[in-house]
Design a protein around this motif. Sequence first.
Motif, PDB file in Angstrom:
ATOM      1  N   GLY A  97       0.799  -1.218   0.000  1.00  0.00           N
ATOM      2  CA  GLY A  97       0.000   0.000   0.000  1.00  0.00           C
ATOM      3  C   GLY A  97       0.836   1.274   0.000  1.00  0.00           C
ATOM      4  O   GLY A  97       0.498   2.250  -0.694  1.00  0.00           O
ATOM      5  N   ALA A  98       1.936   1.283   0.749  1.00  0.00           N
ATOM      6  CA  ALA A  98       2.754   2.501   0.839  1.00  0.00           C
ATOM      7  C   ALA A  98       3.395   2.816  -0.510  1.00  0.00           C
ATOM      8  O   ALA A  98       3.402   3.969  -0.954  1.00  0.00           O
ATOM      9  CB  ALA A  98       3.821   2.338   1.915  1.00  0.00           C
ATOM     10  N   ALA A  99       3.917   1.795  -1.174  1.00  0.00           N
ATOM     11  CA  ALA A  99       4.549   2.003  -2.482  1.00  0.00           C
ATOM     12  C   ALA A  99       3.523   2.517  -3.489  1.00  0.00           C
ATOM     13  O   ALA A  99       3.749   3.494  -4.206  1.00  0.00           O
ATOM     14  CB  ALA A  99       5.170   0.699  -2.980  1.00  0.00           C
ATOM     15  N   ARG A 100       2.388   1.864  -3.498  1.00  0.00           N
ATOM     16  CA  ARG A 100       1.331   2.220  -4.445  1.00  0.00           C
ATOM     17  C   ARG A 100       0.893   3.685  -4.306  1.00  0.00           C
ATOM     18  O   ARG A 100       0.665   4.379  -5.276  1.00  0.00           O
ATOM     19  CB  ARG A 100       0.152   1.282  -4.175  1.00  0.00           C
ATOM     20  CG  ARG A 100      -0.826   1.181  -5.269  1.00  0.00           C
ATOM     21  CD  ARG A 100      -1.960   0.242  -4.846  1.00  0.00           C
ATOM     22  NE  ARG A 100      -3.048   0.367  -5.775  1.00  0.00           N
ATOM     23  CZ  ARG A 100      -3.254  -0.455  -6.790  1.00  0.00           C
ATOM     24  NH1 ARG A 100      -2.487  -1.479  -6.975  1.00  0.00           N
ATOM     25  NH2 ARG A 100      -4.251  -0.246  -7.627  1.00  0.00           N
ATOM     26  N   GLY A 101       0.836   4.140  -3.044  1.00  0.00           N
ATOM     27  CA  GLY A 101       0.368   5.499  -2.775  1.00  0.00           C
ATOM     28  C   GLY A 101       1.328   6.593  -3.203  1.00  0.00           C
ATOM     29  O   GLY A 101       0.931   7.750  -3.362  1.00  0.00           O
ATOM     30  N   VAL A 102       2.597   6.262  -3.379  1.00  0.00           N
ATOM     31  CA  VAL A 102       3.558   7.333  -3.672  1.00  0.00           C
ATOM     32  C   VAL A 102       3.964   7.392  -5.150  1.00  0.00           C
ATOM     33  O   VAL A 102       4.649   8.334  -5.558  1.00  0.00           O
ATOM     34  CB  VAL A 102       4.838   7.211  -2.791  1.00  0.00           C
ATOM     35  CG1 VAL A 102       4.462   7.282  -1.313  1.00  0.00           C
ATOM     36  CG2 VAL A 102       5.647   5.961  -3.084  1.00  0.00           C
ATOM     37  N   ILE A 103       3.542   6.416  -5.944  1.00  0.00           N
ATOM     38  CA  ILE A 103       4.008   6.364  -7.343  1.00  0.00           C
ATOM     39  C   ILE A 103       3.576   7.585  -8.147  1.00  0.00           C
ATOM     40  O   ILE A 103       4.402   8.230  -8.803  1.00  0.00           O
ATOM     41  CB  ILE A 103       3.553   5.044  -8.014  1.00  0.00           C
ATOM     42  CG1 ILE A 103       4.342   3.874  -7.411  1.00  0.00           C
ATOM     43  CG2 ILE A 103       3.746   5.103  -9.525  1.00  0.00           C
ATOM     44  CD1 ILE A 103       3.903   2.502  -7.880  1.00  0.00           C
ATOM     45  N   LEU A 104       2.295   7.932  -8.084  1.00  0.00           N
ATOM     46  CA  LEU A 104       1.801   9.056  -8.896  1.00  0.00           C
ATOM     47  C   LEU A 104       2.473  10.380  -8.515  1.00  0.00           C
ATOM     48  O   LEU A 104       2.969  11.096  -9.382  1.00  0.00           O
ATOM     49  CB  LEU A 104       0.274   9.146  -8.775  1.00  0.00           C
ATOM     50  CG  LEU A 104      -0.441   9.908  -9.886  1.00  0.00           C
ATOM     51  CD1 LEU A 104      -0.273   9.207 -11.221  1.00  0.00           C
ATOM     52  CD2 LEU A 104      -1.931  10.029  -9.544  1.00  0.00           C
ATOM     53  N   PRO A 105       2.537  10.723  -7.226  1.00  0.00           N
ATOM     54  CA  PRO A 105       3.227  11.980  -6.851  1.00  0.00           C
ATOM     55  C   PRO A 105       4.716  11.970  -7.219  1.00  0.00           C
ATOM     56  O   PRO A 105       5.263  13.008  -7.569  1.00  0.00           O
ATOM     57  CB  PRO A 105       3.040  12.051  -5.333  1.00  0.00           C
ATOM     58  CG  PRO A 105       1.815  11.247  -5.065  1.00  0.00           C
ATOM     59  CD  PRO A 105       1.842  10.129  -6.061  1.00  0.00           C
ATOM     60  N   LEU A 106       5.376  10.818  -7.171  1.00  0.00           N
ATOM     61  CA  LEU A 106       6.787  10.768  -7.590  1.00  0.00           C
ATOM     62  C   LEU A 106       6.895  11.023  -9.091  1.00  0.00           C
ATOM     63  O   LEU A 106       7.748  11.799  -9.539  1.00  0.00           O
ATOM     64  CB  LEU A 106       7.415   9.410  -7.248  1.00  0.00           C
ATOM     65  CG  LEU A 106       7.773   9.169  -5.778  1.00  0.00           C
ATOM     66  CD1 LEU A 106       8.189   7.715  -5.559  1.00  0.00           C
ATOM     67  CD2 LEU A 106       8.900  10.115  -5.316  1.00  0.00           C
ATOM     68  N   LEU A 107       6.022  10.396  -9.882  1.00  0.00           N
ATOM     69  CA  LEU A 107       6.058  10.589 -11.340  1.00  0.00           C
ATOM     70  C   LEU A 107       5.765  12.049 -11.703  1.00  0.00           C
ATOM     71  O   LEU A 107       6.303  12.566 -12.683  1.00  0.00           O
ATOM     72  CB  LEU A 107       5.051   9.669 -12.038  1.00  0.00           C
ATOM     73  CG  LEU A 107       5.417   8.182 -12.079  1.00  0.00           C
ATOM     74  CD1 LEU A 107       4.257   7.368 -12.670  1.00  0.00           C
ATOM     75  CD2 LEU A 107       6.690   7.943 -12.889  1.00  0.00           C
ATOM     76  N   ALA A 108       4.933  12.702 -10.871  1.00  0.00           N
ATOM     77  CA  ALA A 108       4.592  14.115 -11.146  1.00  0.00           C
ATOM     78  C   ALA A 108       5.812  15.028 -11.029  1.00  0.00           C
ATOM     79  O   ALA A 108       5.798  16.150 -11.534  1.00  0.00           O
ATOM     80  CB  ALA A 108       3.494  14.570 -10.190  1.00  0.00           C
ATOM     81  N   GLU A 109       6.866  14.552 -10.378  1.00  0.00           N
ATOM     82  CA  GLU A 109       8.101  15.352 -10.243  1.00  0.00           C
ATOM     83  C   GLU A 109       9.038  15.166 -11.439  1.00  0.00           C
ATOM     84  O   GLU A 109      10.161  15.683 -11.435  1.00  0.00           O
ATOM     85  CB  GLU A 109       8.838  14.968  -8.957  1.00  0.00           C
ATOM     86  CG  GLU A 109       8.074  15.270  -7.683  1.00  0.00           C
ATOM     87  CD  GLU A 109       7.835  16.758  -7.479  1.00  0.00           C
ATOM     88  OE1 GLU A 109       8.810  17.520  -7.355  1.00  0.00           O
ATOM     89  OE2 GLU A 109       6.647  17.152  -7.451  1.00  0.00           O
TER      90      GLU A 109
END
Length: 265
Positions: A130-142
């Motif tokens: 769950g933690a990994a899944r939650g951060v993928i989109l905001p990381l890609l936005a950078e």
Amino acid sequence: MADRYAVFGNPIAHSKSPLIHAAFARQTAQDLTYEAILAPLDGFADSIGQFVQSGGRGANVTVPFKEEAFRLAHMLTERAAKAGAVNTLVFADDKITGDNTDGAGLVHDIRDNHGYLITDKRILLMGAGGAARGVILPLLAESPISLTVANRTVEKAAALRDHFNNITASSYQTLAGQSFDLIINATSSGLSGELPPLPAGIFAEGALAYDMMYGRETPFMAFARRHVAQVADGLGMLVEQAAEAFYVWRGVRPQTAPVIAQLRG
Ligand code: NDP
């Protein structure tokens, strides 16, 4: 009467969220209360229902209820929908809105607190829970150069690759010969005192090693200290995701640095 907020989890006694939100409320002069509520493992929806009935305005959700909160919400923000998990609920007009502030918290901490630019970096994200899944989109936005997800059970990493565009799935073995600028540990390996099997040479020069765990030195952090200049734990992420939730509820952005310092103290 002060507006009521709470964090729901099981277990929950260890949660630092009441302390963090009390500090935010004092700092921004918001009239609210924030408590920790232990929801029975088979009674999350009922606990939320009772809280809403008694005037609750919003809630945070932690282990193991983030997926259930996702299903409970009538409406989802884009970041929650993509994450498939909810850590922030807003109760208004008889409707529940689900949001996910974990990814924003991680990005704020890495970029703003640690001063580490994610743009144009090669990222390795360890873990596919769950933690990994939650951060993928905001990381890609950078706008990183690349985002590789490595997981012990490689099928779970492959499932994330199929869900999100522009990421690579990997086993730990196939990482051999590659190096990364930012390596994020989103596994729970630190809880059992284990180190994911990272090959030698995985850290590029000047790399940042970020462990989402906090409160203890994990084997990953110790391993990274032997190889790289910068190591960070997840305490900043915890405070930043709370600040983002506070903003969602109150429309006011609290200062996080004094609260992080207070918790480290
Ligand atoms: P999950 O249970 O959903 O996922 C656990 C992940 O860890 C899986 O990918 C699992 O791999 C992997 N894993 C477990 N043990 C090992 C090991 N020994 N070696 C390699 N991989 C391992 O947990 P979450 O995603 O919810 O949480 C992960 C961590 O992130 C926790 O430690 C949590 O405390 C932290 N966290 C911190 C936050 C913060 O604000 N700082 C916010 C959210 C989470 P497999 O699929 O193969 O089982």
